[in-house]
Write a protein that holds these residues in place. Sequence first.
Motif, PDB file in Angstrom:
ATOM      1  N   ALA A  40       0.828  -1.204   0.000  1.00 28.36           N
ATOM      2  CA  ALA A  40       0.000   0.000   0.000  1.00 28.36           C
ATOM      3  C   ALA A  40       0.867   1.261   0.000  1.00 28.36           C
ATOM      4  CB  ALA A  40      -0.922   0.001   1.217  1.00 28.36           C
ATOM      5  N   ARG A  41       1.967   1.222   0.728  1.00 20.94           N
ATOM      6  CA  ARG A  41       2.879   2.372   0.735  1.00 20.94           C
ATOM      7  C   ARG A  41       3.465   2.606  -0.656  1.00 20.94           C
ATOM      8  NH1 ARG A  41       8.283   3.578   1.246  1.00 20.94           N
ATOM      9  NH2 ARG A  41       8.795   5.417   2.508  1.00 20.94           N
ATOM     10  N   SER A  42       3.820   1.516  -1.350  1.00 16.66           N
ATOM     11  CA  SER A  42       4.359   1.643  -2.699  1.00 16.66           C
ATOM     12  C   SER A  42       3.337   2.279  -3.639  1.00 16.66           C
ATOM     13  CB  SER A  42       4.774   0.262  -3.229  1.00 16.66           C
ATOM     14  OG  SER A  42       5.196   0.333  -4.565  1.00 16.66           O
ATOM     15  N   VAL A  43       2.087   1.812  -3.558  1.00 23.49           N
ATOM     16  CA  VAL A  43       1.031   2.370  -4.399  1.00 23.49           C
ATOM     17  C   VAL A  43       0.797   3.839  -4.068  1.00 23.49           C
ATOM     18  CG1 VAL A  43      -1.437   2.235  -4.925  1.00 23.49           C
ATOM     19  CG2 VAL A  43      -0.090   0.139  -4.756  1.00 23.49           C
ATOM     20  N   TYR A  44       0.725   4.151  -2.777  1.00 20.03           N
ATOM     21  CA  TYR A  44       0.489   5.533  -2.350  1.00 20.03           C
ATOM     22  C   TYR A  44       1.617   6.456  -2.808  1.00 20.03           C
ATOM     23  CZ  TYR A  44      -0.131   9.533   0.781  1.00 20.03           C
ATOM     24  OH  TYR A  44      -0.278  10.801   1.285  1.00 20.03           O
ATOM     25  N   SER A  45       2.857   5.993  -2.668  1.00 20.97           N
ATOM     26  CA  SER A  45       4.001   6.809  -3.081  1.00 20.97           C
ATOM     27  C   SER A  45       3.957   7.111  -4.575  1.00 20.97           C
ATOM     28  CB  SER A  45       5.310   6.104  -2.723  1.00 20.97           C
ATOM     29  OG  SER A  45       5.415   5.919  -1.332  1.00 20.97           O
ATOM     30  N   LYS A  46       3.597   6.118  -5.374  1.00 19.24           N
ATOM     31  CA  LYS A  46       3.497   6.335  -6.822  1.00 19.24           C
ATOM     32  C   LYS A  46       2.377   7.320  -7.150  1.00 19.24           C
ATOM     33  CE  LYS A  46       5.501   2.030  -8.559  1.00 19.24           C
ATOM     34  NZ  LYS A  46       6.434   2.649  -9.518  1.00 19.24           N
ATOM     35  N   ALA A  47       1.269   7.208  -6.437  1.00 18.71           N
ATOM     36  CA  ALA A  47       0.150   8.117  -6.676  1.00 18.71           C
ATOM     37  C   ALA A  47       0.534   9.554  -6.340  1.00 18.71           C
ATOM     38  CB  ALA A  47      -1.058   7.684  -5.855  1.00 18.71           C
ATOM     39  N   MET A  48       1.193   9.746  -5.209  1.00 13.05           N
ATOM     40  CA  MET A  48       1.592  11.092  -4.797  1.00 13.05           C
ATOM     41  C   MET A  48       2.647  11.673  -5.728  1.00 13.05           C
ATOM     42  SD  MET A  48      -0.397  11.741  -2.331  1.00 13.05           S
ATOM     43  CE  MET A  48       0.350  13.258  -1.688  1.00 13.05           C
ATOM     44  N   ALA A  49       3.546  10.816  -6.207  1.00 10.84           N
ATOM     45  CA  ALA A  49       4.617  11.290  -7.096  1.00 10.84           C
ATOM     46  C   ALA A  49       4.093  11.700  -8.461  1.00 10.84           C
ATOM     47  CB  ALA A  49       5.686  10.220  -7.236  1.00 10.84           C
ATOM     48  N   SER A  50       2.930  11.175  -8.835  1.00 15.56           N
ATOM     49  CA  SER A  50       2.420  11.462 -10.178  1.00 15.56           C
ATOM     50  C   SER A  50       1.932  12.895 -10.306  1.00 15.56           C
ATOM     51  CB  SER A  50       1.265  10.506 -10.513  1.00 15.56           C
ATOM     52  OG  SER A  50       0.126  10.826  -9.741  1.00 15.56           O
ATOM     53  N   LYS A  51       1.539  13.533  -9.196  1.00 16.52           N
ATOM     54  CA  LYS A  51       1.052  14.916  -9.175  1.00 16.52           C
ATOM     55  C   LYS A  51      -0.150  15.115 -10.089  1.00 16.52           C
ATOM     56  CE  LYS A  51       5.562  16.824  -7.995  1.00 16.52           C
ATOM     57  NZ  LYS A  51       6.639  17.775  -8.346  1.00 16.52           N
ATOM     58  N   THR A  52      -0.810  14.029 -10.429  1.00 16.20           N
ATOM     59  CA  THR A  52      -2.030  14.090 -11.235  1.00 16.20           C
ATOM     60  C   THR A  52      -3.065  13.209 -10.569  1.00 16.20           C
ATOM     61  OG1 THR A  52      -1.296  12.257 -12.629  1.00 16.20           O
ATOM     62  CG2 THR A  52      -0.719  14.477 -13.370  1.00 16.20           C
ATOM     63  N   ALA A  53      -4.081  12.834 -11.282  1.00 11.76           N
ATOM     64  CA  ALA A  53      -5.052  11.897 -10.723  1.00 11.76           C
ATOM     65  C   ALA A  53      -4.330  10.616 -10.311  1.00 11.76           C
ATOM     66  CB  ALA A  53      -6.128  11.584 -11.754  1.00 11.76           C
ATOM     67  N   ALA A  54      -4.791  10.020  -9.227  1.00 13.66           N
ATOM     68  CA  ALA A  54      -4.122   8.823  -8.686  1.00 13.66           C
ATOM     69  C   ALA A  54      -4.423   7.622  -9.572  1.00 13.66           C
ATOM     70  CB  ALA A  54      -4.572   8.567  -7.255  1.00 13.66           C
ATOM     71  N   ARG A  55      -3.784   7.596 -10.719  1.00  7.84           N
ATOM     72  CA  ARG A  55      -4.002   6.507 -11.665  1.00  7.84           C
ATOM     73  C   ARG A  55      -2.647   5.937 -12.072  1.00  7.84           C
ATOM     74  NH1 ARG A  55      -7.672   6.783 -17.160  1.00  7.84           N
ATOM     75  NH2 ARG A  55      -7.255   4.670 -17.869  1.00  7.84           N
ATOM     76  N   PHE A  56      -2.465   4.661 -11.906  1.00  4.79           N
ATOM     77  CA  PHE A  56      -1.186   4.033 -12.196  1.00  4.79           C
ATOM     78  C   PHE A  56      -1.426   2.575 -12.500  1.00  4.79           C
ATOM     79  CE2 PHE A  56      -1.943   5.230  -7.842  1.00  4.79           C
ATOM     80  CZ  PHE A  56      -2.171   4.014  -7.250  1.00  4.79           C
ATOM     81  N   ASP A  57      -0.407   1.914 -12.963  1.00  4.32           N
ATOM     82  CA  ASP A  57      -0.552   0.563 -13.487  1.00  4.32           C
ATOM     83  C   ASP A  57      -0.130  -0.469 -12.447  1.00  4.32           C
ATOM     84  OD1 ASP A  57      -0.486  -1.809 -14.899  1.00  4.32           O
ATOM     85  OD2 ASP A  57       0.222  -0.852 -16.733  1.00  4.32           O
ATOM     86  N   PHE A  58      -1.099  -1.211 -11.903  1.00  2.00           N
ATOM     87  CA  PHE A  58      -0.781  -2.252 -10.923  1.00  2.00           C
ATOM     88  C   PHE A  58       0.133  -3.315 -11.516  1.00  2.00           C
ATOM     89  CE2 PHE A  58      -4.610  -0.760  -8.624  1.00  2.00           C
ATOM     90  CZ  PHE A  58      -4.080  -0.686  -7.358  1.00  2.00           C
ATOM     91  N   PHE A  59       0.016  -3.562 -12.820  1.00  3.18           N
ATOM     92  CA  PHE A  59       0.824  -4.596 -13.444  1.00  3.18           C
ATOM     93  C   PHE A  59       2.312  -4.214 -13.384  1.00  3.18           C
ATOM     94  CE2 PHE A  59      -3.304  -4.949 -15.747  1.00  3.18           C
ATOM     95  CZ  PHE A  59      -3.669  -6.153 -15.176  1.00  3.18           C
TER      96      PHE A  59
END
Length: 230
Positions: free
Chosen positions: A203-222
């Motif tokens: 969850a921390r990894s996902v959250y960190s990626k979302a925050m780093a994107s500086k856009t909508a929290a959308r990223f690729d789980f794969f």
Amino acid sequence: AITAFRTAAVSGVAMRHLARENAEVLGILGAGVLSVPHMLAASAVRPIRIIRVYSPHLSARQEDFALAARAAGVATVDIVTSAKQAAADADILVTCTSSASPVLDGRWLQSGACIIAVGNATPNSRELDTTTVMRSHVICDSWRACILEAGDLLIPIKEGSIADSHIKHDLGDVLKQDQPWAKGSALVLFKSVGLAFEDIIAARSVYSKAMASKTAARFDFFDIVKAMAS
């Protein structure tokens, strides 16, 4: 979703340390939410060339399953008609079913195979048969958790087929070794019941990626599961 992908990521770590380096054939029993993430994890750590999947529930949705796998980046999946076909010549076999009784016969497995058992995790039911467990070097995510939750191991112990000492080895112990894991021709079984700290890290990894994107929290789980496994 996070739990599904952290499960596969931990399995990927186990494959990286326990499976043969030249493992090319991946078998999967089960076609639920854990199956495609495990294809990605295996492919991230081993030169997987053939993927065979069996589930008795796939007959009506083979095309949808194959499309989902391709969408995740898995080029080709062979949907087979029996558990034995998926298991017989697998270098790595993943069991990710909800079955309460064994879906695997340990006599099907070739010497040196690595079994990743992540499905049923209740004390009085199992997806592995006793022969598989008896033939295997057993590595747990946590043997202290497995001895409370994993019918795959508890039932053979209650039968008297294995001793408690057969399962008292953790993946962490393997990771701390300075030399490669010695497998020989025996089977290697990784039994995972899931640990809360793994969810926290994922969850921390996902959250960190979302925050780093500086856009909508959308990223690729794969992409996340492949990075975590490797």
